[in-house]
Scaffold this motif. Structure first.
Motif, short mmCIF file in Angstrom:
data_model
loop_
_atom_site.label_atom_id
_atom_site.label_comp_id
_atom_site.label_asym_id
_atom_site.label_seq_id
_atom_site.Cartn_x
_atom_site.Cartn_y
_atom_site.Cartn_z
N LEU A 60 62.71 74.09 27.94
CA LEU A 60 62.65 72.74 28.45
C LEU A 60 62.84 71.81 27.27
O LEU A 60 62.25 72.03 26.24
N VAL A 61 63.64 70.81 27.39
CA VAL A 61 64.00 70.01 26.23
C VAL A 61 63.37 68.64 26.27
O VAL A 61 63.26 68.04 27.33
N GLY A 62 62.99 68.12 25.13
CA GLY A 62 62.39 66.79 25.04
C GLY A 62 63.44 65.73 24.80
O GLY A 62 64.62 65.96 24.78
N CYS A 63 63.00 64.48 24.58
CA CYS A 63 63.92 63.36 24.42
C CYS A 63 64.89 63.62 23.29
O CYS A 63 66.06 63.32 23.39
N THR A 64 64.39 64.11 22.17
CA THR A 64 65.27 64.42 21.06
C THR A 64 65.22 65.89 20.74
O THR A 64 65.73 66.33 19.73
N THR A 97 67.40 63.33 30.80
CA THR A 97 68.26 62.49 29.97
C THR A 97 67.92 62.76 28.51
O THR A 97 66.88 63.37 28.20
N MET A 98 68.78 62.30 27.60
CA MET A 98 68.53 62.44 26.16
C MET A 98 68.20 63.89 25.79
O MET A 98 67.26 64.17 25.07
N MET A 99 68.98 64.83 26.33
CA MET A 99 68.86 66.26 26.05
C MET A 99 67.74 66.96 26.82
O MET A 99 67.61 68.18 26.73
N ALA A 100 66.92 66.22 27.55
CA ALA A 100 65.90 66.90 28.35
C ALA A 100 66.57 67.46 29.60
O ALA A 100 67.31 66.77 30.29
N PRO A 101 66.32 68.73 29.93
CA PRO A 101 66.98 69.35 31.08
C PRO A 101 66.33 69.05 32.42
O PRO A 101 66.81 69.50 33.45
N GLY A 102 65.22 68.34 32.41
CA GLY A 102 64.52 68.04 33.65
C GLY A 102 63.09 67.64 33.36
O GLY A 102 62.78 67.12 32.29
N ARG A 103 62.24 67.86 34.31
CA ARG A 103 60.83 67.46 34.22
C ARG A 103 60.07 68.25 33.16
O ARG A 103 60.48 69.35 32.75
N ILE A 104 58.92 67.70 32.76
CA ILE A 104 57.94 68.48 32.02
C ILE A 104 57.35 69.45 33.02
O ILE A 104 56.88 69.04 34.10
N THR A 105 57.39 70.73 32.72
CA THR A 105 56.87 71.72 33.66
C THR A 105 55.84 72.62 32.98
O THR A 105 55.83 72.77 31.77
N ASN A 162 58.27 60.41 30.72
CA ASN A 162 59.13 60.45 31.90
C ASN A 162 60.42 59.66 31.74
O ASN A 162 61.30 59.74 32.61
N SER A 163 60.56 58.92 30.64
CA SER A 163 61.82 58.21 30.43
C SER A 163 62.94 59.19 30.10
O SER A 163 64.11 58.90 30.34
N CYS A 164 62.58 60.34 29.55
CA CYS A 164 63.56 61.40 29.28
C CYS A 164 63.46 62.54 30.28
O CYS A 164 64.47 63.10 30.70
N HIS A 165 62.22 62.88 30.64
CA HIS A 165 62.00 63.99 31.56
C HIS A 165 62.07 63.51 33.00
O HIS A 165 61.08 63.51 33.74
N THR A 166 63.28 63.10 33.39
CA THR A 166 63.56 62.68 34.76
C THR A 166 63.88 63.91 35.60
O THR A 166 63.88 65.04 35.10
#
Length: 373
Positions: free
Chosen positions: A14-18, A363-371, A355-359
């Protein structure tokens, strides 16, 4: 005798904003602990032996129990041959075909300690689709015995062991918890013993009784308890609201409001409290905005490690939202812990608006939600 085979599925990053919030640790099967059904069905009950000419019938044989571990199933029951005093046909031995429906003995399955280690500590970066093309997938027996990309003269297992023991470049990297002594020892034994595969134990039935009774067949023993397969990847789940419930009260102030949406960005308008960290943790990777999470009260924790080494642990509420107004020195790292497993954010972050990245789509390299891992 019959053999049954079981396969498992996997868990990836799972990827974060950066960078990545991924699962460098966690492991664990559709069943997170990778444990098969601990009970096995009994063998087939023997029919009485046929009588010789009139008087004697064979008696049912005793059960033969074989196999051990978490997956044991009793061996088949053998029948004793009947006597044939008057020259009739000899009685037949009883049926001894064991049944292991409680879980079959499966070849190419890793020992439980090693499989759980891969699920819990390696799947973040080394999943079905590795975090980088230079990284190998490390989820199964076949993955461990394959030649390493970094050195084809060695197996992935050998390279993995070296990284687990490397103090300067450890695997998993921080903020992940290091492999335990028992996990390292299990991998050492696996390598030194030549990457052994499990075998299916067989419980032998007793010989048929009576003057000319047929000998009993062998009863199939229950299979030994092996490690569960890799866990399912929540980021591969369909984009659905798992809870089937949503926040419907608009922007009315509540700690349960608008799960999945960017809290800090919205609150900057001055209509809510200020947060240093805020987000939502979900069971799967593509849940829609305002969907209530189902894992908020299930033991998940968000662990923030500031640049100064200070740790902040957050407990999500009933809809999965977590917030803090504590000062966090950036850049920080983070991980989600759940049922003994970890999902790591490997790249340090400066924004706390998770949640600005974990949509839902990332977005911004995040593949989805924080899971959860």
């Amino acid at each position: 005798m019959k053999k049954f085979y079981i396969a498992g599925a996997i868990l990836i990053p799972l990827v974060g904003c950066t960078g990545v919030i991924g699962d460098e640790s966690s492991v664990l099967g559709t069943d997170p602990n990778g444990i098969f059904d601990p009970t096995g069905a009994g063998g087939t009950t023997a029919s009485p032996g046929s009588s010789g000419s009139a008087t004697a019938t064979g008696t049912a044989g005793s059960a033969v129990v074989a196999g051990s571990g978490n997956n044991t199933g009793p061996g088949g029951v053998v029948g004793m041959g009947g006597s044939a005093p008057l020259g009739g046909s000899p009685a037949m031995g009883g049926n001894s075909s064991g049944n292991t429906s409680g879980g079959a003995c499966t070849l190419d399955v890793l020992p439980a300690t090693i499989q759980n280690m891969l699920n819990n500590r390696c799947a973040t970066c080394h999943g079905t689709v590795p975090l980088a093309t230079t990284l190998p997938t490390l989820l199964s027996y076949a993955d461990l015995v394959a030649p390493a990309k970094s050195d084809p003269s060695k197996t992935n297992a050998v390279v993995t062991l070296a990284r687990l023991q490397n103090a300067t470049m450890p695997m998993p990297p921080l903020p992940g918890a290091p492999a335990s002594a028992s996990e390292i020892s299990a991998l050492q034994d696996f390598i030194s013993q030549g990457y052994p595969k499990p075998s299916c134990p067989v419980g032998m039935g007793g010989a048929g009784g009576g003057s000319t009774g047929g000998s009993a067949g062998a009863g199939m023993g229950g299979s030994a308890g092996m490690g569960g397969g890799p866990s399912n990847d929540p980021l591969l789940a369909d984009p659905i609201c798992t809870s089937k419930t949503n926040w419907t009260n608009g922007n009315r102030g509540s700690s349960s409001m608008n799960p999945g949406m960017a809290c800090i960005s919205c609150h900057k308008s001055g209509e809510g409290p200020s947060f240093s960290i805020a987000g939502t943790v979900y069971p799967t990777g593509h849940e829609p905005d305002k969907c209530n999470s189902t894992v908020g009260n299930a033991g998940a924790r968000i662990v923030i490690i500031g640049a100064d080494g200070k740790t902040l642990t957050l407990t999500p509420n009933g809809v999965g939202n977590f917030t803090s107004n504590s000062t966090v020195k950036t850049p920080y790292q983070a991980k989600v812990t759940y049922q003994g497993r970890e999902r790591l954010m490997l790249t340090a972050q400066t924004s706390g608006d998770c949640n600005s990245c974990h949509t839902a789509n990332g977005t911004m390299m995040a593949p989805g939600r924080i899971t959860v891992p």
